[in-house]
Design a protein around this motif. Structure first.
Motif, PDB file in Angstrom:
ATOM      1  N   ASP A 198       3.863  -9.886   6.023  1.00  0.00           N
ATOM      2  CA  ASP A 198       3.158  -8.722   5.511  1.00  0.00           C
ATOM      3  C   ASP A 198       3.931  -7.475   5.969  1.00  0.00           C
TER       4      ASP A 198
ATOM      5  N   HIS B 191       0.596  -5.066  12.393  1.00  0.00           N
ATOM      6  CA  HIS B 191       1.497  -3.904  12.339  1.00  0.00           C
ATOM      7  C   HIS B 191       1.626  -3.193  13.679  1.00  0.00           C
TER       8      HIS B 191
ATOM      9  N   GLU C   4      -7.994  -2.597  11.687  1.00  0.00           N
ATOM     10  CA  GLU C   4      -6.705  -3.021  12.255  1.00  0.00           C
ATOM     11  C   GLU C   4      -5.617  -1.960  12.087  1.00  0.00           C
TER      12      GLU C   4
ATOM     13  N   GLU D 119      -4.487  -9.621  -3.208  1.00  0.00           N
ATOM     14  CA  GLU D 119      -5.281  -9.199  -2.044  1.00  0.00           C
ATOM     15  C   GLU D 119      -6.543  -8.513  -2.511  1.00  0.00           C
TER      16      GLU D 119
END
Ligand code: FHN
Length: 684
Positions: free
Chosen positions: A215, A117, A68, A271
């Motif tokens: 995020d 993002h 990603e 995470e």
């Protein structure tokens, strides 16, 4: 108009504007408990990372390790990345099938990337054309998921939303390779307004959204005040919405918990990791990939086993957390078969054992060697769920530190009762010959009163290493007030005849302290041990000359860990008065070596706390004292050393790949509380 009426209008408008920004951080505990209730009950959710990046599927030119982040890790110019828009046509996408797979896996919510993002939006946003309606697919993916959740039931829809945006010009942080996107004329307030308008679309047009999972908060663009403002803005739109801690700046690196300081966010977000122990009173959710990537990578076949995933779910629940398990769908809208298979197997386990996960709380025991424990209270009954990972060879499960016996003990999978022996402070449960489920088989202790669990004491100290003397303080965990502490200082296990702990122990020689909880003359907890070591301070040196500050040597390169800097040539040198990244702050693909002397004020034992994003190392007198290497968010690692007063050599190595970059070094002694290393201690 009558002046009095004008005055009333002005006052009323002031009231409205102030109430629009009510400070929800002042919410009462009971109100927060009510808002969090469904989420704490759920314990298990599906993360979905999906977008244009699924099209290259991790591959770009000669590399197949992207996902990603491909726009950044492959340094794809915007115009080239936009070429994925006309290619996005997931004809296999079936929202109902996705929701049903999550539900059948025992998950209670789905958190999907509304915008990652790269800035691409999976819904029909009126605020941009960089969304799914500009693709051949022309369907509102989030709307279809919202409808499927409503129709199928039992799954809350939640949105991941990236603050960092590599597409919108007003998000004016730039990667250092982005020569095609000038910052001139950009307006950060305009970006924040854009983001708020999009979030309003998501809050008001897609049903009862459970969570906003922010995020990309780590870059300099985003400030603490922006986080608090956004938290209150969203809560103002939907007061019962839950928001993670990445809306603000308080997240402590990949460990994910919120640091002190009034930061916004309802839960911590570890995470790819699970905290070592439960954190009483703290809401947190560990998010993890099934393989190595969040977004789809067709070459990544490193999927975790079903056993590993189930035991992670149980481990997390046994510490009072939620598990957000990720799926990276393919560009065609289908889930990878490896993910489908694992969801099915987890669902089969959850059908039998779900009650030992949903609505449970952290184990009342510090440690159980054979597996984990979750617990749940319903009315006047309390259920302790013994998750047996490692089936004992003798078929007997030992549970230490429990002082009353259950009403019943039975196998969760078939409700068959099993025999047990209750001793003064332990239980022995006789299990059947072999485990019915090698992933995890659950035995239930059903109590009709509160289980009497004895907590072992905790031995704490400023430092287990000491030069002259140190103290050992032995305490009982909060809520444990029935027992007394007895201890030894000769390495033997305490007995009822051992000394009663009444005040801190002054340690002057190397010693092993052992302690346990006692009740009516009987030891009712495990034994805790702490070794104390008398050490000699490292002698100081006398530099030929000194000047303020550390020398700084800068290097450029693309690393995933600290390189051998001594074999490289610096591109720039300087002197820094404090430990920081200096002139390279917020750049990317660089490293820096800070070197010189630290002037220690008094002979003592010093704690050094090195925190960095990305990796760093600390050497004192040539010894590696802190290893905080690797690609990670802002993380802190501690090292301890006994140092004589005077000068000691110090070297700090640091590298930054991309994203946030920070470097801090803090120091603490028994007489000086933890603080940033002051400039007056640094010389070269
Ligand atoms: O950069 C993101 C990454 O792509 C992914 O979304 C994870 C999931 O929590 N969060 C960030 C990395 O910490």
């Amino acid at each position: 108009m009558n002046p009095r009426i004008i005055a009333v209008c002005v006052l009323f408008s002031l009231y409205l504007s102030s109430s629009a920004q009510k400070n929800y951080l002042l919410e009462s505990k009971s109100d927060k408990d009510q808002r969090m209730e469904w989420w704490r009950e759920a314990r298990f959710g599906m993360f979905i990372h999906w977008g244009l990046y699924a099209i290259p599927a991790g591959e770009w030119k000669d590399k197949t390790t992207h996902a990603e982040w491909i726009r950044t890790t492959a340094q794809i110019p915007l115009k080239e990345y936009d070429q994925f828009v006309p290619q996005f046509n997931p004809d296999q996408f079936n929202a109902k099938a996705w929701v049903q797979m999550a539900k059948d896996a025992g998950m209670k919510y789905i958190t999907i990337t509304s915008k990652h993002h790269d800035g691409f939006c999976l819904w029909d946003s009126k605020e941009t054309d960089f969304d799914v309606m500009s693709t051949p697919f022309k369907r509102d993916i989030l709307k279809e998921l919202a409808t499927a959740c409503r129709e199928i039931g039992g799954i809350r829809l939640c949105f991941y939303h990236s603050i960092m945006d590599w597409h919108h010009p007003d998000y004016n942080e730039r990667r250092n390779w982005e020569k095609d996107r000038p910052v001139a004329g950009t307006d950060r307030k305009r970006y924040i307004a854009y983001m708020k308008k999009q979030l309003k679309e998501l809050v008001t047009q897609y049903g009862d959204i459970g969570v906003f999972w922010f995020d990309g908060e780590w870059e300099g663009f985003w400030k603490h005040e922006d986080g608090v403002d956004l938290y209150n803005y969203l809560r103002g739109l939907k007061p019962d919405v839950i928001i993670n801690n990445r809306v603000d700046k308080g997240r402590g690196g990949m460990a994910g918990m919120t640091t002190a300081g009034g930061y916004a966010g309802d839960f911590g977000t570890p995470e790819q990791e699970i905290p070592e122990t439960g954190l009483p009173g703290v809401d947190w959710e560990s998010c993890m990939t099934m393989n190595n990537n969040w977004g789809y990578n067709k070459a990544d076949k490193n999927f975790k086993s079903v056993k590993d995933l189930i035991q992670k779910l149980v481990d997390i629940a046994s510490k009072g957390g939620n598990f957000l398990l990720n799926i990276g769908p393919k560009a065609d809208g289908s889930f990878p078969q490896e993910s489908i298979d694992r969801l099915k197997a987890i669902g089969d386990w959850m059908k039998v054992n779900g009650e030992s996960i949903y609505g449970t709380n952290a184990s009342p025991f510090e440690h159980t060697s054979w597996g984990r424990v979750t617990q749940k209270t319903a009315g006047n009954k309390t259920y302790l769920y013994l998750h047996v990972f490692d089936w004992p060879k003798d078929g007997v499960i030992h549970l230490e530190g429990i002082g009353n016996k259950p009403q019943y003990v039975y196998q969760l999978w078939d409700k068959e009762k099993v025999s047990f022996i209750a001793n003064r402070n332990s239980l022995m449960v006789q299990l059947p010959g072999r485990s019915p489920d090698e992933n995890d088989a659950v035995i239930v202790l059903e109590y009709w009163e509160k289980p009497l669990v004895y907590k072992a004491p905790v031995i704490s100290t400023y430092s287990a290493d000491f030069i002259q003397t140190t103290d050992a303080v032995i305490t009982l965990p909060a809520g444990e007030n029935r027992t007394e502490i007895r201890y030894t200082t000769n390495g033997s296990d305490p007995t009822a005849a051992s000394p009663l702990y009444q005040s801190k122990l002054n340690i002057t020689q190397s010693t092993v302290v052992k302690a346990a909880s006692f009740y009516k003359g009987q030891m009712v907890s495990g034994v805790v041990t702490r070794s104390f070591n008398k050490v000699k301070p490292v002698g100081a040196i006398t530099p030929a000359s000194t000047a303020p500050g550390l020398t700084a040597r800068y290097y450029t390169g693309d690393w995933d860990s600290i390189p051998a800097f001594n074999a490289l040539s610096p591109v720039e040198t300087g002197v820094l008065k404090t430990v920081s990244t200096g002139v390279y702050a917020d750049k990317e693909l660089y490293g820096v070596v800070l070197e010189g002397y630290i002037k220690i004020p008094a002979t003592d034992l010093y704690h050094f706390y090195l925190s960095s994003d990305d990796g760093s190392m600390l050497y004192v007198d040539g010894e590696k004292l802190v290893d905080n290497n690797g690609l990670h968010g802002l993380e802190e690692v501690k090292g301890t050393k006994a140092l004589a007063a005077g000068y000691h050599r110090i070297r700090i190595e640091y590298f930054e790949k991309s994203g946030g970059d920070e470097l801090h070094l803090m120091i603490e002694s028994k007489t000086d509380k933890k603080k940033e290393l002051p400039a007056l201690m640094l010389f070269h």
